[in-house]
Design a protein around this motif. Structure first.
Motif, mmCIF file in Angstrom:
data_model
loop_
_atom_site.group_PDB
_atom_site.id
_atom_site.type_symbol
_atom_site.label_atom_id
_atom_site.label_comp_id
_atom_site.label_asym_id
_atom_site.label_seq_id
_atom_site.Cartn_x
_atom_site.Cartn_y
_atom_site.Cartn_z
ATOM 1 N N HIS A 2 0.821 -1.227 0.000
ATOM 2 C CA HIS A 2 0.000 0.000 0.000
ATOM 3 C C HIS A 2 0.855 1.278 0.000
ATOM 4 O O HIS A 2 2.021 1.230 -0.348
ATOM 5 C CB HIS A 2 -1.007 -0.029 1.151
ATOM 6 C CG HIS A 2 -1.697 -1.370 1.235
ATOM 7 N ND1 HIS A 2 -2.765 -1.692 0.455
ATOM 8 C CD2 HIS A 2 -1.398 -2.493 1.952
ATOM 9 C CE1 HIS A 2 -3.128 -2.957 0.711
ATOM 10 N NE2 HIS A 2 -2.312 -3.455 1.608
ATOM 11 N N GLU A 27 -1.817 0.202 7.964
ATOM 12 C CA GLU A 27 -1.005 -0.848 7.338
ATOM 13 C C GLU A 27 0.156 -0.265 6.535
ATOM 14 O O GLU A 27 1.284 -0.724 6.638
ATOM 15 C CB GLU A 27 -1.893 -1.722 6.433
ATOM 16 C CG GLU A 27 -1.114 -2.849 5.764
ATOM 17 C CD GLU A 27 -1.964 -3.734 4.864
ATOM 18 O OE1 GLU A 27 -3.177 -3.504 4.756
ATOM 19 O OE2 GLU A 27 -1.394 -4.670 4.268
ATOM 20 N N HIS A 55 2.733 -7.171 4.154
ATOM 21 C CA HIS A 55 1.365 -6.684 4.420
ATOM 22 C C HIS A 55 0.932 -6.983 5.845
ATOM 23 O O HIS A 55 1.559 -7.774 6.545
ATOM 24 C CB HIS A 55 0.374 -7.350 3.454
ATOM 25 C CG HIS A 55 0.500 -6.811 2.063
ATOM 26 N ND1 HIS A 55 -0.367 -5.898 1.533
ATOM 27 C CD2 HIS A 55 1.431 -7.044 1.107
ATOM 28 C CE1 HIS A 55 0.011 -5.581 0.312
ATOM 29 N NE2 HIS A 55 1.112 -6.264 0.023
ATOM 30 N N CYS A 56 -0.178 -6.344 6.258
ATOM 31 C CA CYS A 56 -0.805 -6.661 7.539
ATOM 32 C C CYS A 56 -2.209 -7.167 7.246
ATOM 33 O O CYS A 56 -2.884 -6.643 6.371
ATOM 34 C CB CYS A 56 -0.940 -5.433 8.426
ATOM 35 S SG CYS A 56 0.583 -4.522 8.655
ATOM 36 N N GLU A 78 -6.449 -7.703 -0.611
ATOM 37 C CA GLU A 78 -5.198 -7.071 -1.071
ATOM 38 C C GLU A 78 -5.307 -6.659 -2.544
ATOM 39 O O GLU A 78 -4.687 -5.688 -2.961
ATOM 40 C CB GLU A 78 -3.998 -8.025 -0.882
ATOM 41 C CG GLU A 78 -3.771 -8.483 0.562
ATOM 42 C CD GLU A 78 -3.267 -7.379 1.502
ATOM 43 O OE1 GLU A 78 -3.250 -6.208 1.099
ATOM 44 O OE2 GLU A 78 -2.907 -7.710 2.642
HETATM 45 ZN ZN LIG Z 1 -2.187 -5.249 2.446
#
Ligand SMILES: [Zn+2]
Length: 423
Positions: A42, A56, A111-112, A143
């Motif tokens: 992101h 995130e 990622h989270c 995602e």
């Molecule tokens: Zn993500």
């Protein structure tokens, strides 16, 4: 093309993937492992999942930068490339394009996770492939959703449709040549998390992520924890937690490189990788947490004992307490060998005058030197309990103030202080 044609093409591609066509895509393996692309998920106006304190996009960037630093400092000969190093919006397809252009050996997207159920938690790492469970598909869908807000998505993703099973099959074919290596790397990451991160290990999975789609090299997407889970958010948002996670991924990269290059380079431990000051601060945080717990237990039993104290005795009680405190400090000063608790509230590279305005309203200012830094404490107490009471008032001005302990003039941990006092 009509549906029938599409099905025929998919069938041909599946057949191709089962036969030797993979070698067409396969990378020449004469190269040594020397280039890695780290992709912080992101960025910019696409924050990803949002927790109660952190976003995130910020957590993934912080971990990516730490990981890059570890590689630069500890893996000579391996060059790090980032898809972004600032808070910037990058289209998903461009992220793997960068990796293809430099012919990278590995692509890692950080990622989270998030879920509506706040107790959901854990780490998991993905390679491309058809998602086998509903939850894997959900993670990929979340995602991938970013492409909906990108310009020219139709051209850039060849008409990829988030909800079409055919798109899903077509996508999964691209990474086939690298699947074994991707799964192997993913497993190494999860094994490191399992050993070092205090979250559940949700394992290695496959699902189709647009960001990995066209990477012409082993590629994984790692979900470092749930930002929707308050405990995990706290951890992945903290300096210490981010260093642990970056160190885990770093160690997995070392293992993977040792295997692909058929070498046996030593792999540093977490203690060697995480900066010393970060480890010390974490120890202090743990000490203080333990202290608060102990005190909560102690005050719980005291309240029961004191329930019969008369309300009108309160002021008399306060005088007694002050007297007791003075006595205990005098005892400390007399013996010179007992444990002393103080409240640390500030540090400075230079020594400050004790008349400094910042000390106004605080008692018993004491300064000590720790490496190149001067640390300042207030108060002086014989017991943790008194120190913690005083900490409350220091915190009004210095919100990060915490209890520290000294023995024979030297700074010791709270755990050591407790042990000494038990003797
Ligand atoms: Zn993500």
């Amino acid at each position: 093309m009509n549906k029938q044609e599409r099905i025929i093409i998919i069938f041909l591609m599946m057949l191709c993937s089962l036969t030797d066509c993979n070698s067409l895509f396969a990378q020449e393996n004469q190269n040594v492992f020397d280039k890695i692309v780290i992709d912080a998920g992101h960025g910019g106006n696409k924050p990803g999942a949002i927790g109660s304190k952190y976003k995130e996009k910020d957590v993934t960037l912080a971990v990516a930068i730490k990981l890059g630093k570890l590689i630069n400092e500890n893996l000579k000969g391996v060059k790090v490339y980032y898809t972004r190093v600032i808070d910037q919006d990058i289209d998903l397809y461009k992220r793997s394009t960068i990796a293809n252009r430099i012919n990278a050996d590995l692509f890692l997207s950080i990622h989270c996770n998030s879920a509506t159920n706040k107790s959901a938690g854990g780490t998991e790492t993905y390679a491309m492939g058809l998602g086998k469970t509903e939850s894997n598909l959900e993670v990929a869908k979340k995602e991938n959703a970013e492409i909906l807000t990108e310009n020219n998505a139709i051209q850039n993703y060849e008409g990829f449709d988030l909800n079409s099973p055919e798109s899903d099959i077509l996508m999964s074919l691209y990474q086939n040549a690298y699947l074994n290596n991707s799964l192997d790397f993913a497993a190494k990451i999860q094994a490191q998390y399992q050993k070092n991160v205090p979250f559940k290990n949700r394992g290695v999975h496959q699902a189709n992520f647009v960001v990995l789609w066209k990477a012409a090299m082993p590629a994984v997407l790692t979900e470092i924890g749930f930002i929707s889970n308050p405990k995990e958010e706290e951890y992945i948002g903290s300096e210490y937690g981010q260093w642990v996670i970056a160190s885990c991924i770093f160690r997995a990269i070392c293992e993977y490189r040792n295997k692909t290059d058929n070498i046996n380079d030593p792999i540093p431990s977490l203690e060697q990788l995480i900066p010393k000051d970060v480890q010390e601060k974490e120890q202090l945080r743990k000490d203080n947490e333990q202290l608060e717990k102990n005190l909560a237990l102690a005050s719980g039993s005291d309240t029961a004992n004191q329930s019969d104290v008369q309300a009108n005795n309160k002021s008399e009680e306060a005088v007694k307490m002050t007297q007791a405190k003075n006595d205990s400090i005098q005892n400390i000063q007399k013996s010179g060998s007992e444990v002393i608790y103080r409240i640390q509230f500030m540090s400075s590279p230079s020594k400050l005058s004790l008349n400094d305005g910042r000390f106004a309203g605080l008692e018993d200012i004491f300064a000590y030197q720790d490496n190149d830094t001067w640390k300042y404490t207030a108060g002086m107490f014989a017991t943790q309990r008194e120190a913690l009471d005083y900490q409350k008032s220091v915190k009004e001005k210095y919100k990060d103030a915490f209890v520290v302990a000294f023995h024979e003039g030297k700074r010791i941990t709270i755990v050591e202080a407790q042990r000494l006092q038990k003797k």
